[in-house]
Design an enzyme around this catalytic site. Structure first.
Site, PDB file in Angstrom:
ATOM      1  N   HIS A   1       0.842  -1.203   0.000  1.00 20.41           N
ATOM      2  CA  HIS A   1       0.000   0.000   0.000  1.00 20.41           C
ATOM      3  C   HIS A   1       0.876   1.253   0.000  1.00 20.41           C
ATOM      4  O   HIS A   1       0.632   2.206  -0.743  1.00 20.41           O
ATOM      5  CB  HIS A   1      -0.885   0.059   1.253  1.00 20.41           C
ATOM      6  CG  HIS A   1      -1.958  -0.959   1.312  1.00 20.41           C
ATOM      7  ND1 HIS A   1      -2.174  -1.734   2.437  1.00 20.41           N
ATOM      8  CD2 HIS A   1      -2.911  -1.319   0.418  1.00 20.41           C
ATOM      9  CE1 HIS A   1      -3.204  -2.522   2.229  1.00 20.41           C
ATOM     10  NE2 HIS A   1      -3.670  -2.297   1.016  1.00 20.41           N
TER      11      HIS A   1
ATOM     12  N   LYS B   1     -19.536  -3.754  10.089  1.00 22.21           N
ATOM     13  CA  LYS B   1     -18.634  -4.898  10.229  1.00 22.21           C
ATOM     14  C   LYS B   1     -17.434  -4.490  11.073  1.00 22.21           C
ATOM     15  O   LYS B   1     -16.908  -3.399  10.931  1.00 22.21           O
ATOM     16  CB  LYS B   1     -18.144  -5.360   8.848  1.00 22.21           C
ATOM     17  CG  LYS B   1     -19.229  -5.988   7.993  1.00 22.21           C
ATOM     18  CD  LYS B   1     -18.765  -6.209   6.577  1.00 22.21           C
ATOM     19  CE  LYS B   1     -17.790  -7.347   6.466  1.00 22.21           C
ATOM     20  NZ  LYS B   1     -17.428  -7.625   5.054  1.00 22.21           N
TER      21      LYS B   1
ATOM     22  N   ARG C   1      -1.828  -5.713  -8.387  1.00 16.66           N
ATOM     23  CA  ARG C   1      -0.781  -6.701  -8.116  1.00 16.66           C
ATOM     24  C   ARG C   1      -0.685  -7.784  -9.180  1.00 16.66           C
ATOM     25  O   ARG C   1       0.383  -8.331  -9.413  1.00 16.66           O
ATOM     26  CB  ARG C   1      -1.026  -7.390  -6.769  1.00 16.66           C
ATOM     27  CG  ARG C   1      -0.887  -6.504  -5.578  1.00 16.66           C
ATOM     28  CD  ARG C   1      -1.262  -7.234  -4.316  1.00 16.66           C
ATOM     29  NE  ARG C   1      -2.689  -7.581  -4.402  1.00 16.66           N
ATOM     30  CZ  ARG C   1      -3.386  -8.139  -3.452  1.00 16.66           C
ATOM     31  NH1 ARG C   1      -2.810  -8.468  -2.325  1.00 16.66           N
ATOM     32  NH2 ARG C   1      -4.663  -8.400  -3.598  1.00 16.66           N
TER      33      ARG C   1
ATOM     34  N   SER D   1      -3.293  -7.477   2.862  1.00 16.98           N
ATOM     35  CA  SER D   1      -3.779  -7.362   4.238  1.00 16.98           C
ATOM     36  C   SER D   1      -4.322  -8.696   4.735  1.00 16.98           C
ATOM     37  O   SER D   1      -4.142  -9.054   5.899  1.00 16.98           O
ATOM     38  CB  SER D   1      -4.868  -6.284   4.327  1.00 16.98           C
ATOM     39  OG  SER D   1      -4.319  -5.025   4.055  1.00 16.98           O
TER      40      SER D   1
END
Length: 166
Positions: free
Chosen positions: A19, A43, A93, A131
């Site tokens: 990132h 969430k 990516r 992540s």
């Protein structure tokens, strides 16, 4: 001529070196870059949004033209409009990311024709960092120091010291 304002978005839960690479490179393409932390308020994330913002700000403290903002539960085009951003910058990516991002760019262009999307290819040395993988490594107690900025490592240590769930 008006300033070129860009926006990089993500959940950054947690922020990774991948990132940071995209953000740093994107900051060279615009006069001011916003980093929008998107989250669903319904969430629970791994890190709460205030912690994510603090970790990102710490990691980006040497970049005066970069500003971290909370996006809450709304579309990236709406955040871009409110910030007067004309460029949405996305990291890619692999081919799977490109397919996903191209689909998003199609709809973003339809919703906000003046907003351009720029794709930056991830540095090959960082392309496997995500992540999700970092959270998996944390679950098993692995060292994540090579994949995330110091601010994340320090926050994980703080969580462990205060016996918070990791």
């Amino acid at each position: 001529m008006s300033d070129r304002i860009g926006l990089v978005t993500g959940s950054f839960d947690p922020v990774t070196n991948g990132h940071l690479d995209i953000i740093k490179r994107a900051s060279k393409l615009v006069d001011h870059l916003y980093v929008g932390i998107f989250y669903n308020p319904h969430k629970a994330g791994f890190f709460d949004v205030k912690t994510r913002k603090r970790m990102l700000e710490h990691a980006l403290r040497s970049f005066p033209t970069v500003e971290v903002v909370l996006a809450e539960d709304r579309l990236a085009v709406d955040l871009a409009r409110s910030l007067k951003a004309t460029v949405l910058i996305r990291g890619v990516r692999n081919a799977e990311d490109l397919a996903y991002e191209a689909n998003m760019a199609f709809f973003n262009k339809g919703l906000s024709p003046q907003l351009e999307t720029i794709f930056l290819l991830t540095d090959p040395s960082l392309q496997y960092i995500s992540s999700s993988r970092i959270k998996e490594l944390l679950y098993f107690g692995a060292d994540i120091g090579a994949y995330v900025p110091e601010s994340v490592v320090l926050e994980v240590e703080r969580k462990r010291e205060t016996n918070q769930k990791i």
